[in-house]
Structures are given as C-alpha cells and as structure tokens.
Design a protein around this motif. Structure first.
Motif, PDB file in Angstrom:
ATOM      1  N   ILE A   1       2.036   9.702   5.898  1.00 39.24           N
ATOM      2  CA  ILE A   1       1.016   9.125   4.976  1.00 39.24           C
ATOM      3  C   ILE A   1       1.902   7.860   4.345  1.00 39.24           C
ATOM      4  CG2 ILE A   1      -0.323   9.311   3.009  1.00 39.24           C
ATOM      5  CD1 ILE A   1      -0.760  12.151   3.725  1.00 39.24           C
ATOM      6  N   ARG A   2       1.323   6.883   4.809  1.00 40.30           N
ATOM      7  CA  ARG A   2       1.838   5.404   4.390  1.00 40.30           C
ATOM      8  C   ARG A   2       0.996   4.684   3.609  1.00 40.30           C
ATOM      9  NH1 ARG A   2       6.801   6.984   4.639  1.00 40.30           N
ATOM     10  NH2 ARG A   2       7.584   7.176   6.503  1.00 40.30           N
TER      11      ARG A   2
ATOM     12  N   GLY B   1       7.255   1.453  -1.631  1.00 42.19           N
ATOM     13  CA  GLY B   1       7.233   1.040  -0.300  1.00 42.19           C
ATOM     14  C   GLY B   1       5.934   1.794   0.390  1.00 42.19           C
ATOM     15  N   ILE B   2       4.952   2.330  -0.649  1.00 41.64           N
ATOM     16  CA  ILE B   2       3.710   2.943  -0.252  1.00 41.64           C
ATOM     17  C   ILE B   2       2.745   1.758  -0.161  1.00 41.64           C
ATOM     18  CG2 ILE B   2       1.842   4.313  -0.829  1.00 41.64           C
ATOM     19  CD1 ILE B   2       3.837   6.257  -2.140  1.00 41.64           C
ATOM     20  N   ILE B   3       1.907   1.648   1.009  1.00 39.15           N
ATOM     21  CA  ILE B   3       1.053   0.453   1.081  1.00 39.15           C
ATOM     22  C   ILE B   3      -0.416   0.831   0.811  1.00 39.15           C
ATOM     23  CG2 ILE B   3      -0.017  -0.818   2.910  1.00 39.15           C
ATOM     24  CD1 ILE B   3       2.333  -0.480   4.587  1.00 39.15           C
ATOM     25  N   VAL B   4      -0.773   0.165  -0.235  1.00 42.91           N
ATOM     26  CA  VAL B   4      -2.154   0.405  -0.793  1.00 42.91           C
ATOM     27  C   VAL B   4      -3.024  -0.660  -0.165  1.00 42.91           C
ATOM     28  CG1 VAL B   4      -3.563   0.494  -2.730  1.00 42.91           C
ATOM     29  CG2 VAL B   4      -1.134   1.363  -2.828  1.00 42.91           C
ATOM     30  N   ALA B   5      -4.134  -0.238   0.428  1.00 40.31           N
ATOM     31  CA  ALA B   5      -5.291  -1.322   0.955  1.00 40.31           C
ATOM     32  C   ALA B   5      -6.369  -1.303  -0.017  1.00 40.31           C
ATOM     33  CB  ALA B   5      -5.683  -0.747   2.175  1.00 40.31           C
ATOM     34  N   LEU B   6      -6.632  -2.498  -0.495  1.00 45.18           N
ATOM     35  CA  LEU B   6      -7.851  -2.894  -1.317  1.00 45.18           C
ATOM     36  C   LEU B   6      -8.973  -3.523  -0.372  1.00 45.18           C
ATOM     37  CD1 LEU B   6      -5.640  -4.275  -3.984  1.00 45.18           C
ATOM     38  CD2 LEU B   6      -6.272  -1.840  -3.761  1.00 45.18           C
TER      39      LEU B   6
END
Length: 91
Positions: free
Chosen positions: A36-37, A81-86
C-alpha cells in the motif's frame, strides 16, 4: 479511526513506535511498488490543501491536472514517502 462523510467507510491511520520502521528500497519507492503506497482523498479546494500540506513536509509530485470537466487531481508525497492522491470535483 476516521469515518467517511457518508458514514459508509472507515480509514485507520497507524504509526508504529516499536520496532523501528524499515524504509522501502529504493527510497523513495515508486508508486507502483508492491504494497500500500497511496490513498486518495476528495477535497474541496485542492490548491489550498496542497499549500497547507507543504509546511508539514508534503511535496507535490508533478502538477495539479484536470481530468475532463470532472476533477482536478494531484499526488503529494509525505515526509515518510507515502503518496497521497487528492481529487477536487469540479462543479
């Protein structure tokens, strides 16, 4: 634990204190690395949200893009380093 506004879903946010975290290789790991990234959140004002996240170590990946006449979308990488999409729905 966070509930979605419609009360049909929940998201649990955790932070491990022990044992010490192991970083992904390579660092930062690409978005298509196994595991889970990323997670996506719908926001009311994407530019304001990105601006408010920046002082906390979030970095915009690429740019804010428009998907048809439906959404503004972007990705930010947090300090761990976690990618959060908005996503901002266009009205």
């Amino acid at each position: 634990m966070m509930r979605t506004p419609d009360d049909h879903g929940k998201v649990e946010l955790t932070k491990f204190h022990s044992p010490a975290a192991i970083s992904a290789e390579p660092d930062p790991a690409p978005s298509n690395t196994l595991g889970i990234r990323s997670i996506m959140f719908e926001v009311d004002d994407i530019e304001d949200t990105v601006a408010r996240l920046s002082p906390h170590g979030a970095e915009l990946i690429g740019e804010i893009a428009q998907y048809e006449d439906i959404y503004l979308l972007c990705y930010v990488r947090g300090p761990q380093g976690i990618i959060v999409a908005l996503a901002e729905q266009l009205r």
